[in-house]
Design an enzyme around this catalytic site. Structure first.
Site, PDB file in Angstrom:
ATOM      1  N   PRO A 134      -2.166   6.918  14.631  1.00  0.00           N
ATOM      2  CA  PRO A 134      -3.499   6.416  14.955  1.00  0.00           C
ATOM      3  C   PRO A 134      -3.437   5.191  15.873  1.00  0.00           C
ATOM      4  CG  PRO A 134      -2.935   5.824  12.688  1.00  0.00           C
ATOM      5  CD  PRO A 134      -1.783   6.611  13.237  1.00  0.00           C
ATOM      6  N   ASP A 168       0.844  -1.196   0.000  1.00  0.00           N
ATOM      7  CA  ASP A 168       0.000   0.000   0.000  1.00  0.00           C
ATOM      8  C   ASP A 168       0.880   1.246   0.000  1.00  0.00           C
ATOM      9  OD1 ASP A 168      -2.055   1.741  -0.003  1.00  0.00           O
ATOM     10  OD2 ASP A 168      -2.848   1.212   1.966  1.00  0.00           O
ATOM     11  N   HIS A 225      -7.291   7.783   7.504  1.00  0.00           N
ATOM     12  CA  HIS A 225      -6.201   6.810   7.326  1.00  0.00           C
ATOM     13  C   HIS A 225      -6.519   5.924   6.123  1.00  0.00           C
ATOM     14  CE1 HIS A 225      -4.064   2.915   8.885  1.00  0.00           C
ATOM     15  NE2 HIS A 225      -3.332   3.537   7.999  1.00  0.00           N
ATOM     16  N   HIS A 262       4.207   4.269  13.574  1.00  0.00           N
ATOM     17  CA  HIS A 262       3.062   4.670  12.730  1.00  0.00           C
ATOM     18  C   HIS A 262       1.719   4.238  13.296  1.00  0.00           C
ATOM     19  CE1 HIS A 262       2.551   0.555  11.515  1.00  0.00           C
ATOM     20  NE2 HIS A 262       1.770   0.834  10.521  1.00  0.00           N
ATOM     21  N   CYS A 299       0.357   4.569   1.994  1.00  0.00           N
ATOM     22  CA  CYS A 299      -0.614   4.480   3.063  1.00  0.00           C
ATOM     23  C   CYS A 299      -0.181   5.565   4.054  1.00  0.00           C
ATOM     24  CB  CYS A 299      -0.538   3.109   3.728  1.00  0.00           C
ATOM     25  SG  CYS A 299      -1.800   2.885   4.979  1.00  0.00           S
ATOM     26  N   PHE A 319      -9.670   3.889   7.884  1.00  0.00           N
ATOM     27  CA  PHE A 319     -10.867   4.451   8.511  1.00  0.00           C
ATOM     28  C   PHE A 319     -10.875   5.969   8.413  1.00  0.00           C
ATOM     29  CE2 PHE A 319      -7.635   4.296  11.869  1.00  0.00           C
ATOM     30  CZ  PHE A 319      -7.688   5.591  12.347  1.00  0.00           C
ATOM     31  N   LEU A 320     -12.041   6.515   8.701  1.00  0.00           N
ATOM     32  CA  LEU A 320     -12.182   7.959   8.933  1.00  0.00           C
ATOM     33  C   LEU A 320     -12.765   8.075  10.331  1.00  0.00           C
ATOM     34  CD1 LEU A 320     -13.738  10.644   6.603  1.00  0.00           C
ATOM     35  CD2 LEU A 320     -14.378  10.505   8.995  1.00  0.00           C
ATOM     36  N   ALA A 322      -0.414   1.459  16.516  1.00  0.00           N
ATOM     37  CA  ALA A 322      -0.322   0.617  17.705  1.00  0.00           C
ATOM     38  C   ALA A 322       0.312  -0.735  17.376  1.00  0.00           C
ATOM     39  CB  ALA A 322      -1.705   0.416  18.305  1.00  0.00           C
TER      40      ALA A 322
END
Length: 501
Positions: free
Chosen positions: A397, A100, A239, A423, A103, A209-210, A425
């Site tokens: 995030p 990705d 994200h 970047h 990303c 997600f948003l 968890a």
DNA sequence: ATGTTC
């Protein structure tokens, strides 16, 4: 000095949160893991350390291959890995960028408070879910014709400004100003472009997600003020990445490397490291194609942000400019970039770690950050004027039940990590295991009833795969970053509404 | 991550 063993890999502790796999055999450099003891236990749990050691075999790898505190195993090169290779006689590795391409994550601030939002959560989450395309497959905010996709690949967010989806202020608050000049759309395959055409402005699936969030904690008042952040403020986090276009581009070049640079692959301990020699035609073509996919991902996040502004304007019946919906920053966490870094060299001019160096020189490197965020401190020339004095914002995030962090690039990052930090968890368990442990609807009900977090998703399975319990403790990851001085804590947020694929 | 198995 303490040592830890995982399988046949022995780590020596250099100092608190810094562990080293000494150079031996065919390794071109030592490897380093930046982690607390607790995080190191997770990192040692899968193939991360073996993959990190393998990464030190890449030609021209400079100083160390480095694993961030949230590292876990990936395709060849670990997620949470940073590898800087010599841009002249080293290599460029699609495997060390990831499928990705670009990303990444962006945060938009507002002048709304949590109080303004309470009572509107369900209306807002429904409207966002309706307006922002998500899930696997096609459908984007816009559908591009052949000319449009070329323009997006070549010009990134500059295209979005001309098309009315972005402002100059948005450009000024994005890594690389939302545009890589090295993009070469002609090296992106027609198949990749066709996949991208109807995915321009779409979230995708998986961990993308948003999220509408509220700021709960401020750790550095002066920096938070420079970033325009304060307690109780509503912010939006987006994200996602380059969808099918980036994935296809990665696939295309992995195949070509297997065919055209088999000799290099045969010398590496894992073919998935998939590197092309620096200076080869293939490395140049991949770099141009990757930069084009990077531009696509920035446009993707921009169009989602544009839709979010429209939704807020509808729900709160105000112009988005009145709600001061400004881009704080957009950071990439799956990229490679040519950057100049100061490195220690031995008497023959070969890059070595600092303790073995006789002098320091500036070198042009391909800095691969795969699941790692650029975290430049104040003073780096790449920083936009808004952050030149304070250091770049870094957005990390957490899970949909935990919230996220805003950091700023720390003054130790250039020495320790080529200007990088974590970047996210990091996953604790596989998607398969997650679906055995959790049921999507139950997770959603519990988040709403216990935490007032409103989650809406295309697929219940995705909610189960992304349940808060499948992630490591983001607080611990950020604590290590802050204590090492690679990314300093600025603010913490907590989720209010979340939409996902 | 991904038209979720070339």
């Amino acid at each position: 000095m303490e040592t830890r063993e995982f399988g046949d890999i022995e780590l020596r502790q250099v100092r608190e949160h810094v562990w080293e796999i000494p150079r031996e055999g065919e390794m071109n450099a030592p490897a380093r893991v930046l982690a607390s003891e607790a995080l190191l236990d997770h990192i040692g749990d899968d193939k991360t350390l073996e993959q990190l050691r393998n990464a030190t075999h890449l030609p021209g790898i400079t100083k160390h291959a480095i694993c961030m505190p949230d590292g876990h195993q990936g395709y060849g090169f670990p997620v949470g890995g940073v590898g800087a290779t010599d841009a002249t006689d080293g290599c460029l590795s699609p495997g060390a960028v990831g499928y990705d391409i670009n990303c990444g994550v962006r945060m938009m601030t507002t002048n709304l408070t949590y109080e303004d939002l309470q009572g509107h959560e369900e209306e807002l989450v429904d409207a966002l879910f309706e307006a922002v395309p998500s899930g696997l497959g096609g459908g984007g905010v816009v559908t591009g014709d052949a000319e449009t996709i070329e323009d997006i690949l070549a010009r990134g967010m500059r295209w979005a400004v001309d098309a009315g989806y972005a402002t100059d202020d948005d450009l000024a608050h994005c890594e690389d100003e939302g545009f890589r000049d090295d993009a070469r759309p002609e090296f992106v395959s027609q198949k990749a472009k066709d996949r991208g055409r109807n995915q321009i402005g779409s979230l995708g699936s998986g961990n993308h997600f948003l999220e509408v969030q509220r700021v709960t904690d401020i750790y550095r008042e002066d920096v938070a003020e420079s970033f325009g952040l304060e307690a109780d403020q509503i912010v939006v986090l987006i994200h996602c990445g380059s969808r099918g276009l980036g994935h296809q581009t990665c696939t295309d070049y992995l195949r070509r490397i297997e065919k055209e640079h088999k000799d290099l692959l045969d010398d590496l301990p894992d073919k998935e490291l998939a590197a092309a020699p620096a200076g080869s035609a293939l490395a140049e073509e991949y770099y141009g194609a990757m930069c084009a996919a990077i531009n696509f991902a920035w446009v993707n996040r921009q169009l989602i942000m544009h839709r979010t502004r429209e939704v807020f304007a509808d729900v709160f019946d105000r112009d988005w400019r009145d709600m001061e919906m400004r881009l704080l920053y957009d950071v990439a966490h799956n990229i490679a970039k040519k950057e100049v870094h100061e490195v220690g060299v031995d008497p023959e001019g070969r890059p070595v770690r600092d303790s073995d160096a006789v002098e320091r020189e500036e070198r042009e490197l391909y800095v691969h950050r795969k699941g790692a965020t650029r975290a430049f401190p104040a003073g780096r020339p790449e920083l936009p004027p808004a952050y030149a004095e304070v250091g770049q914002p870094v957005i990390i995030p957490g899970s949909m039940g935990a919230g996220s962090y805003v950091l700023r690039g720390g003054d130790q990052s250039l020495d320790l990590t080529f200007g990088s930090t974590a970047h996210g968890a990091g996953r604790l368990m596989s998607r398969t295991k997650a679906k055995q442990e959790y049921w999507g609807e139950t997770v959603q009900d519990e988040l709403r009833e216990q935490e007032k977090i409103y989650v809406k998703a295309q697929s219940g399975a995705t909610v189960a795969e992304e349940a808060p319990g499948v992630y490591k403790d983001v607080d611990e990851v950020v604590r290590v970053s802050d204590e090492l001085g690679i990314g300093d804590k600025v603010a913490r947020t907590f989720p209010v509404c979340n939409i996902k694929g």
